[in-house]
Enzyme design. Structure first.
Site, PDB file in Angstrom:
ATOM      1  N   HIS A 140     -16.095  29.691  29.499  1.00 30.27           N
ATOM      2  CA  HIS A 140     -14.656  28.409  28.813  1.00 30.27           C
ATOM      3  C   HIS A 140     -13.074  28.537  29.470  1.00 30.27           C
ATOM      4  O   HIS A 140     -12.930  29.761  29.696  1.00 30.27           O
ATOM      5  CB  HIS A 140     -15.416  28.487  27.257  1.00 30.27           C
ATOM      6  CG  HIS A 140     -16.559  27.550  26.687  1.00 30.27           C
ATOM      7  ND1 HIS A 140     -16.754  25.959  27.875  1.00 30.27           N
ATOM      8  CD2 HIS A 140     -17.647  28.310  27.044  1.00 30.27           C
ATOM      9  CE1 HIS A 140     -18.472  26.050  27.075  1.00 30.27           C
ATOM     10  NE2 HIS A 140     -18.612  26.935  26.848  1.00 30.27           N
ATOM     11  N   ASP A 170      -8.479  24.090  29.281  1.00 29.68           N
ATOM     12  CA  ASP A 170      -8.878  22.787  29.231  1.00 29.68           C
ATOM     13  C   ASP A 170      -8.246  21.456  30.013  1.00 29.68           C
ATOM     14  O   ASP A 170      -9.173  21.038  30.595  1.00 29.68           O
ATOM     15  CB  ASP A 170     -10.405  22.821  28.475  1.00 29.68           C
ATOM     16  CG  ASP A 170     -11.504  23.408  27.603  1.00 29.68           C
ATOM     17  OD1 ASP A 170     -11.647  23.951  28.877  1.00 29.68           O
ATOM     18  OD2 ASP A 170     -12.003  23.483  27.181  1.00 29.68           O
TER      19      ASP A 170
END
Length: 370
Positions: A140, A170
């Protein structure tokens, strides 16, 4: 909801990507954000979701899924694969965010799509990239920042790093670089007639974003630890200060002329900022003086100046800030106040669409499919 003719049609976007057709194999995080950006800029994006909806949803309000209709398809079934290939044949871009090799195993890899459409740009969004020792492992935003050397320098706590939610990895190093790559490949495909794979890896993107830190380290303007440079909170003239009412202000008069404007309005004698040995005393002096007034009092004092002092505004209050309100940085759409499309264009300004159908048959018809 369809357009005024009662029929959903492609090519009705208002931004500079009007007429560009994109197939999105639904994922989470940076993939949807990239496709939101493409749709915001006028592209016709169709989101192909798994039966039952997204793996991770933010509930009834999912801003990142705005601007495009959705279809459901089981990509493990021949019919689902055939649908995606039919869409890819008519598209300019396909975006997927699976682990490396997963799309190929489904029969939806680049070669499978290129047999139907040689000019297709195939955008791949992952954290680790399509190759390398970690390519097949989960991860992540936080993991990617840590490996890329970026997390180490984040935050103003010498004891441990702090991270800015999942914005930097992200979306900063992920979806932003995917869109840049897709648009560059799309431009090249218009010339060559050949598509190509865009391998957008968050680790690559955040490393590229951190180029300024590499330069600062190489020039000696920053050290290897947090709070050791001008831009990471090490300098007292680029920091956040608390006010008398418990609010905070951003203080960033970096350039000499801005520092002069700041000092003049502050009206307080301060230690020499050009002498790093005086920075601890300068920080204490600034901390003490900002605690003498409320945030609104300070903002009134510095308003309209080049002192580079501003508020720390909560998200709920940001749309009402006079500057953002004047620019229309936020808009209300479907009852939700949300960021407007960005950036701005002088001739083909983008706007959010209201003509998206709920009926899959209408979506398929617009793409020329039963």
């Amino acid at each position: 909801m369809s357009d005024q003719t009662g029929e959903y049609r492609l090519g009705q976007g208002t931004g500079p990507l009007r007429g560009v057709k994109v197939v999105e194999l639904a994922g989470i995080g940076p993939g949807p954000h990239a496709c939101m950006l493409l749709a915001d800029l006028g592209a016709d994006v169709v989101r192909v979701d798994r039966p039952g909806g997204a793996v991770l949803s933010t509930g009834d309000v999912d801003v990142m899924n705005r601007g495009r209709p959705r279809l459901e398809a089981d990509l493990k079934s021949p019919d689902g694969v055939a649908l995606v290939l039919d869409l890819a044949e008519r598209a300019d871009v396909l975006v997927e965010g699976m682990r490396p090799g997963a799309a190929e195993r489904l029969g939806l890899g680049p070669d499978d799509c290129w047999t139907r459409n040689a000019a297709l740009v195939y955008g791949r969004m992952t954290g680790w990239g399509q190759d390398g020792p970690l390519a097949q492992t989960a991860g992540h935003d936080l993991n990617y920042l840590g490996v890329a050397g970026v997390l180490h320098g984040l935050g103003q706590d010498p004891a441990r790093p702090h991270f800015p939610g999942n914005l930097l990895g992200d979306f900063g190093g992920g979806s932003t670089y995917l869109v840049i790559g897709v648009l560059a490949a799309l431009l090249e495909a218009r010339v060559s007639g050949q598509g190509q794979v865009v391998d957008a890896a968050i680790v690559d993107g955040v490393a590229h974003l951190d180029a300024i830190q590499v330069g600062l380290l190489a020039s000696g303007m920053a050290g290897p630890q947090r709070l050791s440079g001008v831009l990471d909170g090490g300098a007292p003239f680029y920091d956040v200060y608390e006010t008398a009412d418990g609010q905070h202000l951003t203080v960033a008069p970096l350039e000499p002329q801005f520092w002069s404007a700041f000092q003049e309005l502050l009206g307080v004698s301060l230690p020499d900022r050009d002498d790093p040995s005086s920075w601890p005393r300068l920080r204490r002096a600034l901390s003490d003086v900002f605690l003498t007034r409320s945030a609104s009092d300070w903002l009134d004092l510095f308003e309209g100046s080049d002192a580079c002092v501003g508020p720390v505004t909560g998200y709920a209050d940001a749309p009402g800030h006079p500057h953002l309100a004047a620019r229309g940085t936020f808009v209300e759409h479907d009852g939700v106040v949300q960021p407007a499309p960005a950036p701005r264009f002088s001739r083909t300004q983008a706007s959010l669409r209201d003509d998206l159908p709920d009926d899959p048959a209408e979506v398929l018809a617009a793409w020329g499919l039963d």
